[in-house]
Design a protein around this motif. Structure first.
Motif, PDB file in Angstrom:
ATOM      1  N   PRO A  44       1.197  -1.191  -0.328  1.00  0.00           N
ATOM      2  CA  PRO A  44       0.179   0.087  -0.118  1.00  0.00           C
ATOM      3  C   PRO A  44       0.978   0.797   0.124  1.00  0.00           C
ATOM      4  O   PRO A  44       0.105   2.762  -0.267  1.00  0.00           O
ATOM      5  CB  PRO A  44      -1.272  -0.213   1.294  1.00  0.00           C
ATOM      6  CG  PRO A  44      -0.736  -1.233   1.535  1.00  0.00           C
ATOM      7  CD  PRO A  44       0.105  -2.422   0.567  1.00  0.00           C
ATOM      8  N   GLU A  65      -7.668  -4.438   6.852  1.00  0.00           N
ATOM      9  CA  GLU A  65      -7.983  -3.813   7.652  1.00  0.00           C
ATOM     10  C   GLU A  65      -9.182  -3.655   8.819  1.00  0.00           C
ATOM     11  O   GLU A  65     -10.055  -4.277   7.906  1.00  0.00           O
ATOM     12  CB  GLU A  65      -8.081  -2.591   7.422  1.00  0.00           C
ATOM     13  CG  GLU A  65      -7.544  -1.180   8.207  1.00  0.00           C
ATOM     14  CD  GLU A  65      -7.618   0.229   7.733  1.00  0.00           C
ATOM     15  OE1 GLU A  65      -6.734   1.050   8.301  1.00  0.00           O
ATOM     16  OE2 GLU A  65      -8.822   0.812   7.392  1.00  0.00           O
ATOM     17  N   SER A  68     -13.190  -2.965   8.248  1.00  0.00           N
ATOM     18  CA  SER A  68     -13.020  -2.306   6.633  1.00  0.00           C
ATOM     19  C   SER A  68     -13.945  -3.533   5.756  1.00  0.00           C
ATOM     20  O   SER A  68     -14.272  -2.727   5.180  1.00  0.00           O
ATOM     21  CB  SER A  68     -11.676  -2.059   6.460  1.00  0.00           C
ATOM     22  OG  SER A  68     -11.086  -3.026   5.656  1.00  0.00           O
ATOM     23  N   ARG A  80     -10.036  -2.822   3.729  1.00  0.00           N
ATOM     24  CA  ARG A  80      -9.022  -1.347   3.586  1.00  0.00           C
ATOM     25  C   ARG A  80      -7.934  -2.480   2.913  1.00  0.00           C
ATOM     26  O   ARG A  80      -7.987  -3.677   4.138  1.00  0.00           O
ATOM     27  CB  ARG A  80      -8.960  -0.494   4.123  1.00  0.00           C
ATOM     28  CG  ARG A  80     -10.142   0.297   3.276  1.00  0.00           C
ATOM     29  CD  ARG A  80      -9.450   2.022   4.032  1.00  0.00           C
ATOM     30  NE  ARG A  80     -10.275   1.454   5.442  1.00  0.00           N
ATOM     31  CZ  ARG A  80     -11.486   1.668   6.083  1.00  0.00           C
ATOM     32  NH1 ARG A  80     -12.411   1.799   5.299  1.00  0.00           N
ATOM     33  NH2 ARG A  80     -10.936   1.479   7.568  1.00  0.00           N
ATOM     34  N   VAL A  81      -6.519  -2.365   3.155  1.00  0.00           N
ATOM     35  CA  VAL A  81      -5.599  -3.806   2.758  1.00  0.00           C
ATOM     36  C   VAL A  81      -4.803  -2.381   3.270  1.00  0.00           C
ATOM     37  O   VAL A  81      -4.142  -1.386   2.634  1.00  0.00           O
ATOM     38  CB  VAL A  81      -5.107  -3.644   1.323  1.00  0.00           C
ATOM     39  CG1 VAL A  81      -4.048  -4.316   1.562  1.00  0.00           C
ATOM     40  CG2 VAL A  81      -6.096  -4.684   0.675  1.00  0.00           C
ATOM     41  N   THR A  82      -3.715  -2.971   4.350  1.00  0.00           N
ATOM     42  CA  THR A  82      -2.766  -1.640   5.595  1.00  0.00           C
ATOM     43  C   THR A  82      -1.316  -2.455   5.077  1.00  0.00           C
ATOM     44  O   THR A  82      -1.309  -3.617   5.192  1.00  0.00           O
ATOM     45  CB  THR A  82      -3.225  -1.050   6.271  1.00  0.00           C
ATOM     46  OG1 THR A  82      -2.357   0.185   6.506  1.00  0.00           O
ATOM     47  CG2 THR A  82      -3.299  -1.954   7.143  1.00  0.00           C
ATOM     48  N   ASP A  83      -0.146  -1.403   4.666  1.00  0.00           N
ATOM     49  CA  ASP A  83       1.070  -1.924   6.133  1.00  0.00           C
ATOM     50  C   ASP A  83       1.113  -0.942   6.999  1.00  0.00           C
ATOM     51  O   ASP A  83       2.380  -1.492   6.970  1.00  0.00           O
ATOM     52  CB  ASP A  83       2.038  -2.132   4.577  1.00  0.00           C
ATOM     53  CG  ASP A  83       2.026  -0.829   4.263  1.00  0.00           C
ATOM     54  OD1 ASP A  83       1.751   0.638   4.571  1.00  0.00           O
ATOM     55  OD2 ASP A  83       2.235  -0.648   3.256  1.00  0.00           O
ATOM     56  N   TYR A  86      -0.106   3.091   5.025  1.00  0.00           N
ATOM     57  CA  TYR A  86      -0.827   3.964   4.084  1.00  0.00           C
ATOM     58  C   TYR A  86      -1.891   2.758   4.115  1.00  0.00           C
ATOM     59  O   TYR A  86      -2.062   0.841   4.517  1.00  0.00           O
ATOM     60  CB  TYR A  86      -0.273   3.743   2.833  1.00  0.00           C
ATOM     61  CG  TYR A  86       0.165   5.019   2.472  1.00  0.00           C
ATOM     62  CD1 TYR A  86      -0.317   6.607   2.278  1.00  0.00           C
ATOM     63  CD2 TYR A  86       1.553   5.352   2.707  1.00  0.00           C
ATOM     64  CE1 TYR A  86       0.837   7.648   1.991  1.00  0.00           C
ATOM     65  CE2 TYR A  86       2.438   6.063   3.047  1.00  0.00           C
ATOM     66  CZ  TYR A  86       1.699   7.691   2.637  1.00  0.00           C
ATOM     67  OH  TYR A  86       2.522   8.215   2.553  1.00  0.00           O
ATOM     68  N   GLU A  87      -3.548   2.476   3.734  1.00  0.00           N
ATOM     69  CA  GLU A  87      -4.383   1.850   3.227  1.00  0.00           C
ATOM     70  C   GLU A  87      -4.837   2.199   2.593  1.00  0.00           C
ATOM     71  O   GLU A  87      -5.168   3.480   1.126  1.00  0.00           O
ATOM     72  CB  GLU A  87      -5.402   2.173   4.597  1.00  0.00           C
ATOM     73  CG  GLU A  87      -5.565   2.323   6.071  1.00  0.00           C
ATOM     74  CD  GLU A  87      -4.387   3.351   6.585  1.00  0.00           C
ATOM     75  OE1 GLU A  87      -5.216   4.300   6.072  1.00  0.00           O
ATOM     76  OE2 GLU A  87      -3.939   2.782   7.545  1.00  0.00           O
ATOM     77  N   GLU A 102     -10.373 -10.485   7.857  1.00  0.00           N
ATOM     78  CA  GLU A 102      -9.616  -8.750   8.652  1.00  0.00           C
ATOM     79  C   GLU A 102      -8.205  -8.604   9.642  1.00  0.00           C
ATOM     80  O   GLU A 102      -8.566 -10.645  10.163  1.00  0.00           O
ATOM     81  CB  GLU A 102     -10.965  -8.123   9.568  1.00  0.00           C
ATOM     82  CG  GLU A 102     -12.558  -7.964   8.887  1.00  0.00           C
ATOM     83  CD  GLU A 102     -12.895  -6.987   9.809  1.00  0.00           C
ATOM     84  OE1 GLU A 102     -13.242  -6.942  10.869  1.00  0.00           O
ATOM     85  OE2 GLU A 102     -13.550  -6.568   9.222  1.00  0.00           O
TER      86      GLU A 102
END
Length: 158
Positions: A44, A65, A68, A80-83, A86-87, A102
């Motif tokens: 992300p 996330e 989400s 939402r994908v996060t590292d 950032y998402e 999740e």
């Protein structure tokens, strides 16, 4: 006798030239055939800092996330994908893997269009100790520690 040697030499040069042309042609054909099969992995953070072109197919990986996940009509889903830094919003229309949830690792393949990753395929980890190498690396680069047993890119059996 000298004409025979020059004929042999010319024939050898022709064979070498034909071999190089054939090798170059085979390499070009292989590259052309693989042009759609090469999908680059991005985290992300990488997508947010340098958004890819809308027609570029790539793989996005990170953690789903918490909170989400939203199921739409039929097989539509968004999350939402996060590292951790950032998402990236993701939309997908299809059947999710059984282990998709999740706070779990995932990799999706698709395109980044108008600030949303439109996935055409979603992959989820297949057991509690597995994490794809690319995802492990992206999480480590974002400053999140990763269990060393999960970082080898293969399932760890207990």
């Amino acid at each position: 006798m000298s004409g025979f040697k020059s004929l042999k030499k010319r024939r050898r040069i022709q064979i070498i030239a034909v071999t190089f042309v054939a090798l170059a042609g085979a390499t070009a054909l292989a590259g052309y055939a693989m042009r759609d099969g090469i999908n680059y992995f991005r985290s992300p953070t990488q997508v947010a800092e340098a958004p890819p072109e809308p027609d570029e197919v790539f793989r996005l990986g990170g953690l789903v996330e918490d909170g989400s996940l939203v199921r739409g009509q039929g097989t539509q889903i968004s999350f939402r994908v996060t590292d951790g830094s950032y998402e990236i919003p993701v939309i997908y229309d299809g059947i999710l893997p059984d282990l998709f949830e999740e706070n779990q690792g995932m990799i999706g393949q698709g395109r980044y269009i108008n600030g949303t990753f439109e996935a055409i395929e979603i992959l989820a980890k297949h057991d509690e100790d597995y994490q794809p190498r690319e995802l492990t690396k992206a999480l480590e680069e974002a400053g999140h520690p990763v269990d060393p047993a999960a970082a080898d890119g293969a399932a760890v059996t207990n």
